[in-house]
Design a protein around this motif. Structure first.
Motif, PDB file in Angstrom:
ATOM      1  N   SER A 148       0.811  -1.210   0.000  1.00  0.00           N
ATOM      2  CA  SER A 148       0.000   0.000   0.000  1.00  0.00           C
ATOM      3  C   SER A 148       0.848   1.265   0.000  1.00  0.00           C
ATOM      4  CB  SER A 148      -0.945  -0.006   1.199  1.00  0.00           C
ATOM      5  OG  SER A 148      -0.209  -0.111   2.410  1.00  0.00           O
ATOM      6  N   VAL A 149       1.833   1.343   0.905  1.00  0.00           N
ATOM      7  CA  VAL A 149       2.694   2.521   0.965  1.00  0.00           C
ATOM      8  C   VAL A 149       3.596   2.591  -0.261  1.00  0.00           C
ATOM      9  CG1 VAL A 149       4.559   3.642   2.238  1.00  0.00           C
ATOM     10  CG2 VAL A 149       2.625   2.669   3.462  1.00  0.00           C
ATOM     11  N   PHE A 150       4.096   1.449  -0.663  1.00  0.00           N
ATOM     12  CA  PHE A 150       4.995   1.452  -1.822  1.00  0.00           C
ATOM     13  C   PHE A 150       4.294   1.980  -3.063  1.00  0.00           C
ATOM     14  CE2 PHE A 150       6.677  -0.482  -5.671  1.00  0.00           C
ATOM     15  CZ  PHE A 150       8.018  -0.142  -5.589  1.00  0.00           C
ATOM     16  N   GLU A 151       3.043   1.588  -3.270  1.00  0.00           N
ATOM     17  CA  GLU A 151       2.340   2.000  -4.481  1.00  0.00           C
ATOM     18  C   GLU A 151       2.115   3.499  -4.522  1.00  0.00           C
ATOM     19  OE1 GLU A 151       1.843   0.302  -7.102  1.00  0.00           O
ATOM     20  OE2 GLU A 151       2.585  -1.558  -6.233  1.00  0.00           O
ATOM     21  N   VAL A 152       1.727   4.100  -3.381  1.00  0.00           N
ATOM     22  CA  VAL A 152       1.533   5.551  -3.388  1.00  0.00           C
ATOM     23  C   VAL A 152       2.872   6.271  -3.508  1.00  0.00           C
ATOM     24  CG1 VAL A 152      -0.628   5.453  -2.135  1.00  0.00           C
ATOM     25  CG2 VAL A 152       1.497   5.646  -0.855  1.00  0.00           C
ATOM     26  N   TRP A 153       3.934   5.688  -2.903  1.00  0.00           N
ATOM     27  CA  TRP A 153       5.259   6.275  -3.066  1.00  0.00           C
ATOM     28  C   TRP A 153       5.722   6.178  -4.508  1.00  0.00           C
ATOM     29  CZ3 TRP A 153       9.731   3.754  -4.698  1.00  0.00           C
ATOM     30  CH2 TRP A 153      10.901   4.524  -4.665  1.00  0.00           C
TER      31      TRP A 153
END
Length: 603
Positions: free
Chosen positions: A408-413
């Motif tokens: 989840s965090v990786f995708e928005v980053w």
């Protein structure tokens, strides 16, 4: 073309309704064999005139032969039903007056193509295939002595060969485009079965510009017809020729190539990555041209499936080279070019962004992927406040769920990285006077906005809560930023000891690239001169690292220099200040930093 295709389909259905083709009369066959023998052995004007007079009747006879060949279930059956066909076609291919006629040439090619066995089952069919290949090659190349027609038209050999090749490629392209029928009889072979042999024959010609239309027709047919199987040699030759820039293809053909063969798409992406990483100093305009020349953005805008594959390749490459600033710039350039190609499409044909970025919340897609140049400057800060707030919310929610190091965090980053222009704008606004109002009534608001921008930059360089020390790291970044502004914006030169302290603080950050970003942003965009102090701090950082480990420092210095070059290139591209004096000041600082950067990092 549409009318001829309809007539062709009707003819196929009519012939398929017959249980067996009517045999050709012996007299008719003898007549044409005698004529062909006469025309092939004589070059006199009278023989050529006789051939021209019989041209229309010959085309009708060849059409009947083609119909009989199509009804045969295999090449052996065709040769059994028409024992004269090999000798007839072979001799006709050697008669210049016949091959010079476009319709007759097309019929000859179709006869040869239909007679070819994609999966030969006997020695006869193997021998026939070999003869067909040689005969088709004879149609597109002159022999050692030159075709007899050249003696009469007065064309040089090379010019005649090119003209002949163009015509033959055009005829083959028409045959490929109109050769497939979904209404064929169950006992009849699909006419696309012969494309494998045709593609194999085209391998030596793929780098010829005359062959581009045929290559496009073959690749597009392979996507629309399940019976089409192109030879691996052909696909490899086309892929290599395109990557080596020896073959120029349109976007539709390239899309067909990549849809037909995913390994060729992967090679195209990795070739682009390799060429950019090994290239000289980064210039964003040159980088955009290089990315557009690869046709990857245009192809991705046309096919969402192609974009998802390319995006995944970039994602995996980034995980292996997460510290590469050049790779990040490449991904940003690709995304920028892709968005422009997507915007250039007709609205009714354009897919929504959520189709291309299915793993990212829709609320983040438009703000991050809107280019800064498309947003008025007076709302840049407000736009970035919204992005920062949503990212903080997404990060906090992921941390509560305990999956802050996963998808989840990786995708928005990753989306923030793809739309990296906003990171450059955030660094510019943070370092400029726009977020630091002089009046006390707005100081609290300005400080809050500065923290939001600083958090955005920190998240960009350190998105995950590694070691569960996010709070301590955030406090450290704020402290370092305050110290850095204190020495760079000081009206008087700071003492050497103060610079040593700030350099040590910069090295204590979790990312040396974040430290360099903050340092160079102040040097370029601060309201007071700070480039000289920035260079002193870069030197001190390099010296302190060298004291720790000389070998590692040499590699780190080169890496930091490359990072600084990328940051300066981004600063030069994204400085969108309407103030002429400020713009001139920024340009002068950029030139100074670029000229002295190498010595600052490598002394």
């Amino acid at each position: 073309m549409a009318c001829s295709s309809v007539l062709y389909l009707l003819q196929i259905e009519r012939m398929a309704s017959c249980e067996k083709p009517e045999p050709f009369s012996k007299t008719l066959v003898q007549f044409w064999m005698a004529k062909v023998s006469e025309w092939s052995e004589a070059t006199s004007p009278s023989a050529q005139l006789d051939a021209c007079r019989h041209q229309e009747k010959l085309r009708g006879f060849l059409q009947e032969v083609l119909g009989a060949l199509r009804l045969a279930r295999c090449a052996s059956e065709a040769l059994e039903n028409l024992p004269f066909v090999g000798q007839l076609l072979g001799r006709l291919c050697s008669v210049p007056c016949v091959t010079a006629d476009e319709e007759s040439s097309s019929l000859l090619l179709q006869c040869l193509w239909t007679l070819f066995s994609p999966t030969p089952r006997s020695a006869i069919e193997l021998k026939a295939n070999d003869w067909i290949r040689k005969t088709m090659c004879h149609l597109v190349a002159a022999d050692e002595e030159g075709w007899s027609v050249m003696k009469h038209v007065g064309l040089p050999s090379k010019e005649y060969n090119v003209s002949t090749l163009k015509k033959m490629m055009c005829l083959l392209t028409e045959a490929v485009n109109g050769g497939c029928s979904s209404f064929r009889s169950p006992t009849e072979r699909c006419l696309c079965d012969g494309l494998h042999s045709l593609s194999l024959t085209c391998v030596p010609l793929v780098t010829r510009p005359e062959a581009a239309p045929l290559i496009g027709a073959l690749l597009r047919r392979s996507v629309t017809c399940a019976h089409t199987q192109l030879s691996e040699e052909f696909v490899e030759a086309v892929c290599s020729g395109f990557l080596d820039k020896k073959l120029h293809l349109d976007v539709q053909t390239v899309v067909a190539l990549w849809c037909h063969n995913l390994s060729s798409l992967e090679r195209a992406v990795l070739r682009l990555v390799s060429s950019v990483l090994s290239g000289p100093r980064i210039d964003l305009q040159t980088l955009d041209k290089q990315v557009n020349a690869s046709l990857l953005p245009q192809a991705c805008a046309q096919r969402c499936s192609v974009f998802l594959v390319v995006n995944e390749i970039f994602r995996c490459t980034l995980l292996e080279m997460e510290e590469s600033s050049v790779l990040r710039l490449l991904i940003q350039s690709f995304t920028r070019c892709f968005l422009r190609a997507l915007a250039a499409q007709d609205p009714e044909d354009r897919l929504a962004l959520k189709s291309f970025f299915p793993l990212v919340p829709v609320s983040l897609q438009m703000p991050m992927l809107t280019l800064p140049s498309e947003v008025p400057q007076d709302v840049w800060l407000e736009h970035l406040m919204g992005i920062s707030a949503q990212l903080q919310l997404a990060s906090a929610e992921a941390e509560e769920r305990g999956d802050n190091t996963s998808g989840s965090v990786f995708e928005v980053w990753f989306l923030l990285l793809q739309g990296g222009g906003w990171v450059d704008v955030a660094a510019q606004l943070l370092a400029s006077a726009q977020t630091h109002a002089a009046s006390s009534s707005s100081s609290s608001s300005s400080e809050s906005k500065s923290r939001a921008l600083l958090w955005l930059l920190t998240f960009f360089y350190h998105p995950t809560n590694r070691g569960h020390q996010r709070i301590q790291q955030w406090e450290c970044v704020q402290q370092v930023w305050g110290d850095l502004r204190g020495v760079c914006l000081s009206p008087t030169p700071p003492p050497p000891r103060a610079l040593d302290t700030v350099a040590e603080s910069l090295l204590s950050l979790v990312s040396s690239r974040l430290a360099l970003r903050l340092l160079l942003s102040l040097a370029v965009f601060s309201p007071v001169p700070g480039d000289a102090i920035a260079l002193q701090l870069i030197r001190k950082m390099s010296e302190k690292k060298r004291e720790e480990d000389e070998k590692e420092e040499e590699e780190e210095a080169v890496s930091l220099r490359r990072e600084a070059e990328c940051l300066l290139a981004a600063a030069a591209e994204h400085r969108l200040n309407s103030d002429t004096l400020a713009s001139a000041r920024v340009q002068a600082r950029l030139r100074t930093l670029e000229d002295t950067l190498w010595n600052a990092l490598c002394v």
